[in-house]
Design an enzyme around this catalytic site. Sequence first.
Site, PDB file in Angstrom:
ATOM      1  N   GLU A  63      38.093  46.970  41.281  1.00 28.80           N
ATOM      2  CA  GLU A  63      36.655  46.887  41.535  1.00 28.80           C
ATOM      3  C   GLU A  63      35.995  48.249  41.377  1.00 28.80           C
ATOM      4  O   GLU A  63      34.879  48.356  40.876  1.00 28.80           O
ATOM      5  CB  GLU A  63      36.337  46.304  42.915  1.00 28.80           C
ATOM      6  CG  GLU A  63      34.844  46.149  43.109  1.00 28.80           C
ATOM      7  CD  GLU A  63      34.440  45.119  44.143  1.00 28.80           C
ATOM      8  OE1 GLU A  63      33.226  45.036  44.401  1.00 28.80           O
ATOM      9  OE2 GLU A  63      35.309  44.403  44.669  1.00 28.80           O
ATOM     10  N   GLY A  83      29.728  44.566  42.997  1.00 30.87           N
ATOM     11  CA  GLY A  83      30.656  43.521  42.631  1.00 30.87           C
ATOM     12  C   GLY A  83      30.255  42.241  43.341  1.00 30.87           C
ATOM     13  O   GLY A  83      29.938  42.260  44.525  1.00 30.87           O
ATOM     14  N   HIS A  90      48.470  39.178  40.624  1.00 31.49           N
ATOM     15  CA  HIS A  90      49.453  40.245  40.722  1.00 31.49           C
ATOM     16  C   HIS A  90      50.762  39.697  40.162  1.00 31.49           C
ATOM     17  O   HIS A  90      51.318  38.747  40.701  1.00 31.49           O
ATOM     18  CB  HIS A  90      49.621  40.697  42.167  1.00 31.49           C
ATOM     19  CG  HIS A  90      48.323  41.051  42.831  1.00 31.49           C
ATOM     20  ND1 HIS A  90      47.428  41.952  42.284  1.00 31.49           N
ATOM     21  CD2 HIS A  90      47.766  40.622  43.985  1.00 31.49           C
ATOM     22  CE1 HIS A  90      46.390  42.062  43.090  1.00 31.49           C
ATOM     23  NE2 HIS A  90      46.566  41.265  44.122  1.00 31.49           N
ATOM     24  N   VAL A  91      51.238  40.306  39.069  1.00 27.85           N
ATOM     25  CA  VAL A  91      52.375  39.728  38.359  1.00 27.85           C
ATOM     26  C   VAL A  91      53.666  40.531  38.486  1.00 27.85           C
ATOM     27  O   VAL A  91      54.730  40.038  38.124  1.00 27.85           O
ATOM     28  CB  VAL A  91      52.037  39.504  36.864  1.00 27.85           C
ATOM     29  CG1 VAL A  91      50.903  38.502  36.727  1.00 27.85           C
ATOM     30  CG2 VAL A  91      51.689  40.809  36.165  1.00 27.85           C
ATOM     31  N   HIS A 107      31.591  40.388  29.130  1.00 26.66           N
ATOM     32  CA  HIS A 107      30.173  40.064  28.952  1.00 26.66           C
ATOM     33  C   HIS A 107      29.347  41.231  29.468  1.00 26.66           C
ATOM     34  O   HIS A 107      29.559  41.704  30.586  1.00 26.66           O
ATOM     35  CB  HIS A 107      29.814  38.788  29.727  1.00 26.66           C
ATOM     36  CG  HIS A 107      28.348  38.549  29.838  1.00 26.66           C
ATOM     37  ND1 HIS A 107      27.582  38.135  28.773  1.00 26.66           N
ATOM     38  CD2 HIS A 107      27.506  38.681  30.888  1.00 26.66           C
ATOM     39  CE1 HIS A 107      26.315  38.020  29.183  1.00 26.66           C
ATOM     40  NE2 HIS A 107      26.251  38.345  30.449  1.00 26.66           N
ATOM     41  N   GLY A 109      25.685  41.742  30.173  1.00 29.91           N
ATOM     42  CA  GLY A 109      24.311  41.279  30.309  1.00 29.91           C
ATOM     43  C   GLY A 109      23.452  42.306  31.018  1.00 29.91           C
ATOM     44  O   GLY A 109      23.961  43.255  31.610  1.00 29.91           O
TER      45      GLY A 109
END
Length: 140
Positions: A63, A83, A90-91, A107, A109
């Site tokens: 973040e 945010g 979490h891998v 994106h 914007g």
Amino acid sequence: MNLTKEQILERLAQSCKNTLMETLEIKYIDFGEDYLVAQMPVTPRVHQPDGVLHGGAMVALAESVGSAASFMFLDGENMYVRGIEISANHVKSKRDGMVYAKATFIHKGRTTQVWNIDVVDENETLISKVKLTTIALPKK
């Protein structure tokens, strides 16, 4: 005013004084036209009780880098960036060393931005995959 890359990174560093980013030792280390990279050391300061990197610390890193990127790539002087949604997968666990988070636009914007943030280790092994949505609000 055109600033050098080092000057911009120093401004980001100064914005972290007395914040969570300073507490977690997050440092912004690189950027390009559409990305920002930060690093965070993996030490007991950011561990969960069993000695591995805490998922919340990874989310805080993600973040932080995504919000800072929104600030950099939008009109940060006249906008607040917040945010508004974050999700993380979490891998892989990590006990020590360094993790790096790279925020890239999904994106861009005027009001909302969506970021892909990969958190990797020193060997480019994926540790966490994060999606962050930020909102830019005018300062009044």
